[in-house]
Design a protein around this motif. Structure first.
Motif, PDB file in Angstrom:
ATOM      1  N   TYR A 143      -1.981   6.311   6.227  1.00 40.69           N
ATOM      2  CA  TYR A 143      -0.589   6.598   6.583  1.00 40.69           C
ATOM      3  C   TYR A 143      -0.104   7.847   5.844  1.00 40.69           C
ATOM      4  O   TYR A 143       0.592   8.689   6.412  1.00 40.69           O
ATOM      5  CB  TYR A 143       0.304   5.406   6.255  1.00 40.69           C
ATOM      6  N   ALA A 144      -0.504   7.982   4.591  1.00 36.93           N
ATOM      7  CA  ALA A 144      -0.124   9.175   3.829  1.00 36.93           C
ATOM      8  C   ALA A 144      -0.729  10.432   4.447  1.00 36.93           C
ATOM      9  O   ALA A 144      -0.112  11.504   4.439  1.00 36.93           O
ATOM     10  CB  ALA A 144      -0.557   9.026   2.375  1.00 36.93           C
ATOM     11  N   GLU A 145      -1.957  10.318   4.987  1.00 39.08           N
ATOM     12  CA  GLU A 145      -2.574  11.461   5.657  1.00 39.08           C
ATOM     13  C   GLU A 145      -1.851  11.812   6.957  1.00 39.08           C
ATOM     14  O   GLU A 145      -1.572  12.986   7.228  1.00 39.08           O
ATOM     15  CB  GLU A 145      -4.039  11.139   5.998  1.00 39.08           C
TER      16      GLU A 145
ATOM     17  N   ILE B 246       7.335   8.852   4.624  1.00 40.54           N
ATOM     18  CA  ILE B 246       7.288   7.927   3.495  1.00 40.54           C
ATOM     19  C   ILE B 246       8.458   8.217   2.565  1.00 40.54           C
ATOM     20  O   ILE B 246       8.668   9.361   2.156  1.00 40.54           O
ATOM     21  CB  ILE B 246       5.971   8.083   2.710  1.00 40.54           C
ATOM     22  N   ARG B 247       9.209   7.197   2.206  1.00 42.39           N
ATOM     23  CA  ARG B 247      10.185   7.319   1.121  1.00 42.39           C
ATOM     24  C   ARG B 247       9.518   6.992  -0.198  1.00 42.39           C
ATOM     25  O   ARG B 247       9.676   7.716  -1.194  1.00 42.39           O
ATOM     26  CB  ARG B 247      11.379   6.386   1.344  1.00 42.39           C
ATOM     27  N   ALA B 248       8.776   5.879  -0.237  1.00 44.63           N
ATOM     28  CA  ALA B 248       8.057   5.457  -1.447  1.00 44.63           C
ATOM     29  C   ALA B 248       6.826   4.680  -1.013  1.00 44.63           C
ATOM     30  O   ALA B 248       6.864   3.960  -0.006  1.00 44.63           O
ATOM     31  CB  ALA B 248       8.947   4.599  -2.340  1.00 44.63           C
ATOM     32  N   MET B 249       5.748   4.820  -1.757  1.00 40.98           N
ATOM     33  CA  MET B 249       4.521   4.083  -1.452  1.00 40.98           C
ATOM     34  C   MET B 249       3.834   3.676  -2.741  1.00 40.98           C
ATOM     35  O   MET B 249       3.593   4.519  -3.616  1.00 40.98           O
ATOM     36  CB  MET B 249       3.563   4.917  -0.600  1.00 40.98           C
ATOM     37  N   VAL B 250       3.524   2.385  -2.845  1.00 39.14           N
ATOM     38  CA  VAL B 250       2.744   1.846  -3.957  1.00 39.14           C
ATOM     39  C   VAL B 250       1.372   1.461  -3.430  1.00 39.14           C
ATOM     40  O   VAL B 250       1.262   0.666  -2.487  1.00 39.14           O
ATOM     41  CB  VAL B 250       3.423   0.622  -4.591  1.00 39.14           C
ATOM     42  N   LEU B 251       0.334   2.036  -4.014  1.00 34.58           N
ATOM     43  CA  LEU B 251      -1.044   1.632  -3.722  1.00 34.58           C
ATOM     44  C   LEU B 251      -1.524   0.819  -4.910  1.00 34.58           C
ATOM     45  O   LEU B 251      -1.713   1.359  -6.002  1.00 34.58           O
ATOM     46  CB  LEU B 251      -1.933   2.861  -3.507  1.00 34.58           C
ATOM     47  N   ASP B 252      -1.726  -0.471  -4.695  1.00 41.33           N
ATOM     48  CA  ASP B 252      -2.038  -1.401  -5.786  1.00 41.33           C
ATOM     49  C   ASP B 252      -3.408  -2.021  -5.561  1.00 41.33           C
ATOM     50  O   ASP B 252      -3.682  -2.547  -4.477  1.00 41.33           O
ATOM     51  CB  ASP B 252      -0.964  -2.496  -5.830  1.00 41.33           C
ATOM     52  N   ALA B 253      -4.262  -1.974  -6.586  1.00 45.61           N
ATOM     53  CA  ALA B 253      -5.643  -2.469  -6.466  1.00 45.61           C
ATOM     54  C   ALA B 253      -6.345  -1.676  -5.370  1.00 45.61           C
ATOM     55  O   ALA B 253      -6.578  -2.149  -4.265  1.00 45.61           O
ATOM     56  CB  ALA B 253      -5.681  -3.969  -6.188  1.00 45.61           C
ATOM     57  N   VAL B 254      -6.709  -0.463  -5.703  1.00 47.57           N
ATOM     58  CA  VAL B 254      -6.998   0.567  -4.711  1.00 47.57           C
ATOM     59  C   VAL B 254      -8.465   0.565  -4.280  1.00 47.57           C
ATOM     60  O   VAL B 254      -9.375   0.554  -5.111  1.00 47.57           O
ATOM     61  CB  VAL B 254      -6.627   1.955  -5.271  1.00 47.57           C
ATOM     62  N   VAL B 255      -8.664   0.602  -2.958  1.00 49.75           N
ATOM     63  CA  VAL B 255      -9.984   0.826  -2.374  1.00 49.75           C
ATOM     64  C   VAL B 255     -10.175   2.324  -2.214  1.00 49.75           C
ATOM     65  O   VAL B 255      -9.342   3.003  -1.608  1.00 49.75           O
ATOM     66  CB  VAL B 255     -10.113   0.118  -1.012  1.00 49.75           C
ATOM     67  N   ASP B 256     -11.265   2.832  -2.758  1.00 46.92           N
ATOM     68  CA  ASP B 256     -11.549   4.269  -2.726  1.00 46.92           C
ATOM     69  C   ASP B 256     -12.252   4.604  -1.410  1.00 46.92           C
ATOM     70  O   ASP B 256     -13.464   4.438  -1.277  1.00 46.92           O
ATOM     71  CB  ASP B 256     -12.426   4.643  -3.921  1.00 46.92           C
ATOM     72  N   HIS B 257     -11.466   5.081  -0.450  1.00 48.65           N
ATOM     73  CA  HIS B 257     -12.058   5.399   0.859  1.00 48.65           C
ATOM     74  C   HIS B 257     -12.730   6.765   0.861  1.00 48.65           C
ATOM     75  O   HIS B 257     -13.227   7.201   1.905  1.00 48.65           O
ATOM     76  CB  HIS B 257     -10.990   5.328   1.958  1.00 48.65           C
ATOM     77  N   SER B 258     -12.793   7.410  -0.271  1.00 54.35           N
ATOM     78  CA  SER B 258     -13.526   8.676  -0.340  1.00 54.35           C
ATOM     79  C   SER B 258     -14.962   8.461  -0.814  1.00 54.35           C
ATOM     80  O   SER B 258     -15.749   9.411  -0.832  1.00 54.35           O
ATOM     81  CB  SER B 258     -12.820   9.656  -1.281  1.00 54.35           C
ATOM     82  N   ALA B 259     -15.301   7.235  -1.183  1.00 51.53           N
ATOM     83  CA  ALA B 259     -16.620   6.957  -1.754  1.00 51.53           C
ATOM     84  C   ALA B 259     -17.604   6.533  -0.666  1.00 51.53           C
ATOM     85  O   ALA B 259     -17.268   5.734   0.215  1.00 51.53           O
ATOM     86  CB  ALA B 259     -16.521   5.857  -2.809  1.00 51.53           C
ATOM     87  N   ASP B 260     -18.833   7.044  -0.743  1.00 54.84           N
ATOM     88  CA  ASP B 260     -19.860   6.621   0.204  1.00 54.84           C
ATOM     89  C   ASP B 260     -20.420   5.257  -0.209  1.00 54.84           C
ATOM     90  O   ASP B 260     -19.994   4.664  -1.207  1.00 54.84           O
ATOM     91  CB  ASP B 260     -20.970   7.670   0.320  1.00 54.84           C
TER      92      ASP B 260
END
Length: 473
Positions: free
Chosen positions: A207-209, A215-229
């Motif tokens: 959504y940020a992409e 977005i007014r505010a966004m908290v990403l909590d317990a984050v999955v790293d979608h940049s990792a293979d």
């Protein structure tokens, strides 16, 4: 009493070149069957956002109004964990709601969530339960077994396609992000406040992409790293599992609340892993079910996601004691929302040789627990669709400062992965909870205050902030 709220009659383009949400009739909210204190509705969205005039799917939505309407800031949308967790359940279940949304947040926000497409009330992924059970519980031991597993996955996937329908090709988190923006319009909000937890953070990242300026505010909590293979995901997860287990073992050494206090916990677990590698370890609650490294890691590490150190100790004690009961196999599930993960990440481990290499690399970074129990699901080696949203670095320059939070000891979503995602979000703030558990935003007064100030006031915490760990038993 039944209430009605008018949706916008038509919706503009979601982004340059994107599909347009079809015009909607009145959005009808009604008391939820699960809890009349919450409101429920169904939002219809295209199955395929590239074909907005084509078939649609109903997305189940629930909300609770702000308890202090005069202080209302807006809508706070929860992007559910999982994949497979129900946002409707999180809103309608009083216990879950109380755990996830502190009173100071519930007072100022209409808390809204949804069942993502492919989950529960929103066109769930349905498969043949017998074929799901045929996949087995243990990892392949040679190339022949690996090849048979791929064949079993193909058969299962064909059944899922037949029973689920066309939505199975549109489960990825970029599609889910478009659904999230449709929900923004459905709610009549110019901008969204988002709390994304665990796998929901991938939806938040997308959504940020796609819609950073909404977005007014966004908290990403317990984050999955979608940049990792795949390999990086597996090795990072194993290292995080090792850290979590060591944190637990240190607690057990010093606390009389541990049922194994005074015993050599690390040596006991090493002996269990040796039995698992020899094929001699079984589930103490189901002696007919063997446990390999992955199964053993699951049994030991699962309670630590909720800082359940006493339960982890009790599980190790039962494993050491051996079988105590005979339990019939539970029925295999016919709902498999784990395919949402595969829509974002196809496993690159395509042979037994590749599996052996990754297994060895995980054991090298995790000499005690050998592996993590969260990573790229083995099922994602051969899903019945193309992976539409493969891992990639984020490009979210239009997003405002995002608050990224993670526990230091979280084997489900490693701290290292959260740090990598924070570094890819310009102006973001990364806050570490220095304790154990999956999900950091509500763990202790410090974390709750930081998150609430950010959501309500837009206050970004100072760089590198750490909140102290809550005491273990």
């Amino acid at each position: 009493m039944k209430t009605r709220f008018r949706a916008l009659a038509a919706v503009g383009a979601l982004a340059a070149g994107c599909a347009v949400v079809p015009a909607s009739a009145a959005a009808e909210w009604h008391p939820c069957q699960e809890n009349p204190g919450a409101e429920c509705a169904t939002m219809r969205v295209p199955v395929d956002w590239a074909n907005p005039a084509g078939p649609s799917i109903g997305i189940a939505v629930a909300r609770r109004h702000a308890t202090d309407p005069a202080a209302r800031v807006g809508s706070l949308v929860y992007a559910p964990a999982g994949p497979g967790s129900s946002g409707v359940d999180a809103v309608t279940n009083d216990q879950l709601f109380g755990l996830m949304f502190p009173p100071e947040q519930a007072a100022k926000f209409d808390v809204v969530s949804f069942d993502p497409r492919g989950v529960r009330r929103s066109g769930p992924v349905r498969c043949d339960g017998k074929l799901a059970g045929a996949l087995g519980d243990t990892a392949p031991r040679d190339q022949a077994e690996f090849t048979r597993l791929l064949g079993a996955q193909a058969a299962l996937g064909a059944s899922c396609r037949e029973r689920t329908g066309p939505v199975i090709d549109h489960l990825d988190s970029r599609t889910q992000a478009r659904d999230l923006d449709a929900l923004r319009v459905f709610l009549g909000e110019e901008k969204l406040n988002v709390y994304a937890l665990s796998y929901g953070t991938v939806v938040g990242e997308m959504y940020a992409e796609l819609f950073g300026d909404r977005i007014r505010a966004m908290v990403l909590d317990a984050v999955v790293d979608h940049s990792a293979d795949t390999v990086r995901t597996e090795i990072t997860g194993a290292a995080a599992a090792e850290d979590s287990f060591s944190y637990f073992a240190d607690w057990c050494d010093r606390s009389t609340a541990c049922s194994l206090h005074g015993k050599p916990v690390r040596a006991l677990v090493a002996a269990l892993y040796a039995k698992a590698d020899q094929g001699k370890l079984t589930d103490p609650d189901d002696p007919g079910r063997p446990l390999d490294r992955g199964g053993l890691a699951h049994r030991i590490l699962e309670p630590l996601g909720n800082a359940g150190v006493t339960e982890a100790a009790n599980r190790i004690a039962r494993l050491v004691a051996g079988p105590s009961a005979v339990r019939s196999d539970p029925p295999s599930p016919d709902a498999l929302p784990i395919y949402l993960y595969c829509a974002d990440h196809r496993s690159s481990i395509g042979s037994y040789a590749a599996l052996r290499e990754v297994t060895a690399r995980k054991a090298a970074v995790a000499p005690l627990v050998k592996t993590g129990w969260h990573g790229v699901p083995q099922l994602c080696a051969n899903p019945p669709f193309a992976t539409a949203n493969p891992p990639h670095r984020l490009d979210a320059d239009d997003a405002p400062p995002v608050l990224v939070t993670n526990s230091r000891y979280d084997d489900s979503t490693p701290h290292a992965g959260a740090a990598r995602i924070a570094a890819q979000l310009p102006g973001s703030a990364f806050v570490t909870y220095d304790g154990m558990g999956h999900g950091a935003a509500v763990r202790g007064r410090c974390m709750r205050d930081v998150v609430t100030a950010y959501l309500t006031l837009g206050s970004t915490p100072p760089p590198g902030l750490h909140c102290p760990a809550e005491p273990l038993p």
